[in-house]
Design a protein around this motif. Structure first.
Motif, PDB file in Angstrom:
ATOM      1  N   LYS A 269      22.230  13.491  50.200  1.00  0.00           N
ATOM      2  CA  LYS A 269      23.224  14.549  49.996  1.00  0.00           C
ATOM      3  C   LYS A 269      24.528  14.278  50.728  1.00  0.00           C
ATOM      4  N   ALA A 270      24.534  13.295  51.611  1.00  0.00           N
ATOM      5  CA  ALA A 270      25.746  12.984  52.381  1.00  0.00           C
ATOM      6  C   ALA A 270      26.808  12.371  51.490  1.00  0.00           C
ATOM      7  N   LYS A 271      28.058  12.754  51.733  1.00  0.00           N
ATOM      8  CA  LYS A 271      29.199  12.266  50.949  1.00  0.00           C
ATOM      9  C   LYS A 271      30.028  11.293  51.780  1.00  0.00           C
TER      10      LYS A 271
ATOM     11  N   TRP B 239      17.956  14.256  52.761  1.00  0.00           N
ATOM     12  CA  TRP B 239      19.126  14.700  53.528  1.00  0.00           C
ATOM     13  C   TRP B 239      20.220  13.640  53.466  1.00  0.00           C
TER      14      TRP B 239
ATOM     15  N   TYR C 194      30.033   8.881  56.626  1.00  0.00           N
ATOM     16  CA  TYR C 194      29.456   9.875  55.718  1.00  0.00           C
ATOM     17  C   TYR C 194      29.406  11.236  56.400  1.00  0.00           C
ATOM     18  N   ARG C 195      29.341  12.260  55.545  1.00  0.00           N
ATOM     19  CA  ARG C 195      29.255  13.631  56.050  1.00  0.00           C
ATOM     20  C   ARG C 195      28.232  14.430  55.255  1.00  0.00           C
ATOM     21  N   ASN C 196      27.395  15.178  55.965  1.00  0.00           N
ATOM     22  CA  ASN C 196      26.505  16.170  55.356  1.00  0.00           C
ATOM     23  C   ASN C 196      26.663  17.438  56.180  1.00  0.00           C
TER      24      ASN C 196
ATOM     25  N   TYR D 296      28.352  14.128  60.831  1.00  0.00           N
ATOM     26  CA  TYR D 296      28.970  12.884  60.376  1.00  0.00           C
ATOM     27  C   TYR D 296      28.175  11.707  60.938  1.00  0.00           C
TER      28      TYR D 296
ATOM     29  N   TRP E 290      15.253  17.595  59.380  1.00  0.00           N
ATOM     30  CA  TRP E 290      15.703  16.395  58.675  1.00  0.00           C
ATOM     31  C   TRP E 290      15.696  15.119  59.519  1.00  0.00           C
TER      32      TRP E 290
END
Length: 369
Positions: free
Chosen positions: A363-365, A360, A19-21, A25, A332
């Motif tokens: 919101k990570a993709k 937080w 995941y990435r925010n 990562y 966060w």
């Protein structure tokens, strides 16, 4: 390692995802029972295809309690890729699974690595640059020592793989005596050449550092030029430290046995994670050598170094912790890893001991490729 004691039943790995925010990562692991582990990565952008296509698939469906043998198994299936670009993705997965296993066991990662023997880790300040003048760099560390209470600092000397050239003529010869004069005898000085010298020049510079009573001389020669490094180590009474680039356990073993170095410096990512770095530490311990892990991570990613150092008997007096400016606080995650009185506290919660803001994380993709 005490991984079989985590659970009396298998801890099956059902998913591993990246995941990435923003610029952060992390690898998220999940078991069939719903346990979750999260580990933050370093430089994963360079290695995403290897992580997603070669490393993660191997671990899926396996029992996380078998993590030590799984680390060997993923290598056997991918041995032609072995190097930092392979072992760093393995480390991210392994660290995430250690977080998961610690949460299942309700114990910190240090306990799984053999037992917590330190609750806080004395550190040396690093992060030194070569874009500054000698005087500016000494001032950076004067302020750093004042702000953190650190008892040791490491300067970048030479020009980085520069074939005996300094960042500018005379910088190293000016900076290191000035550092000793400014910081005093009570501060331990280290110096890192990043492979700047051949053996003859390395010995010359090393003798100057030795006269200044520096604690160690890191990577005097290009890291692959083992023979050159050994010449420097053999010529100096001051310890020579190397190992951050090395991802081969067999190479590390040979370097230790032949005394290429006096201090061993595995990187927790480049070397493949907690388990492989602990193996290097055991080799060093048998040879009566300390290890001082290479570390460029602060903030949330510093947690790995802290847990590792909490459990390994033969770490050096100070572990590496970058510092270049006032310490920042992020909202966060908790705890914050600030240097207080020269040391950083080890989290005591289960797994890696991080508390992450659910908003937080939401919101990570997910990174698909």
């Amino acid at each position: 390692f005490q991984l079989r004691q985590v659970s009396s039943t298998p801890v099956k790995i059902t998913s591993l995802e990246l995941y990435r925010n923003g610029s952060s990562y992390f690898v998220k692991s999940t078991s069939t029972d719903g346990a979750v582990g999260i580990a933050f990565t370093k430089q994963v952008e360079d290695y995403i295809p290897i992580l997603l296509k070669r490393v993660i698939p191997f671990f899926l469906g396996k029992d996380a309690r078998d993590l030590e043998s799984l680390i060997d198994g993923v290598y056997i299936e991918n041995y032609k890729l072995a190097g930092q670009a392979f072992w760093a993705p393995v480390a991210y997965v392994e660290q995430s699974l250690f977080d998961l296993l610690g949460k299942v066991a309700r114990r910190p990662v240090g306990a799984l690595l053999g037992g917590v023997i330190r609750r806080e880790i004395p550190v040396y300040l690093s992060g030194s640059g070569r874009e500054t003048t000698a005087e500016q760099e000494v001032e950076v560390y004067r302020r750093g020592v004042e702000a953190t209470g650190a008892k040791a600092v490491k300067f970048k000397i030479g020009g980085r793989m520069s074939r005996n050239r300094d960042a500018y003529p005379g910088r190293t010869d000016t900076m290191m005596p000035l550092a000793r004069k400014t910081l005093g005898e009570g501060i331990t000085l280290y110096a890192d050449a990043n492979g700047s010298y051949d053996s003859a020049k390395g010995i010359e510079v090393g003798r100057m550092l030795q006269d200044l009573k520096c604690g160690f001389f890191e990577e005097p020669c290009p890291w692959e030029e083992i023979g050159e490094t050994k010449k420097v180590a053999d010529a100096l009474a001051m310890p020579v430290a190397v190992g951050e680039q090395d991802a081969s356990l067999w190479r590390c073993q040979w370097m230790i046995e032949t005394r290429v170095m006096d201090i061993v410096q595995p990187d927790l990512n480049y070397n493949g994670g907690f388990i492989r770095a602990a193996r290097v530490a055991r080799l060093a311990r048998a040879a009566k050598m300390p290890i001082v892990n290479h570390n460029t991570q602060t903030g949330v990613t510093a947690v790995n170094l802290l847990h590792f150092a909490s459990a390994i008997p033969n770490i050096g007096p100070y572990m590496e912790f970058p510092w270049r400016a006032p310490q920042k606080t992020e909202s966060w995650y908790a705890p914050q890893f600030h240097i207080v009185n020269g040391a950083v506290k080890v989290p005591t919660g289960p797994g890696l001991g991080l508390e992450l803001d659910p908003a937080w994380l939401a919101k990570a993709k997910k990174v698909e490729s």
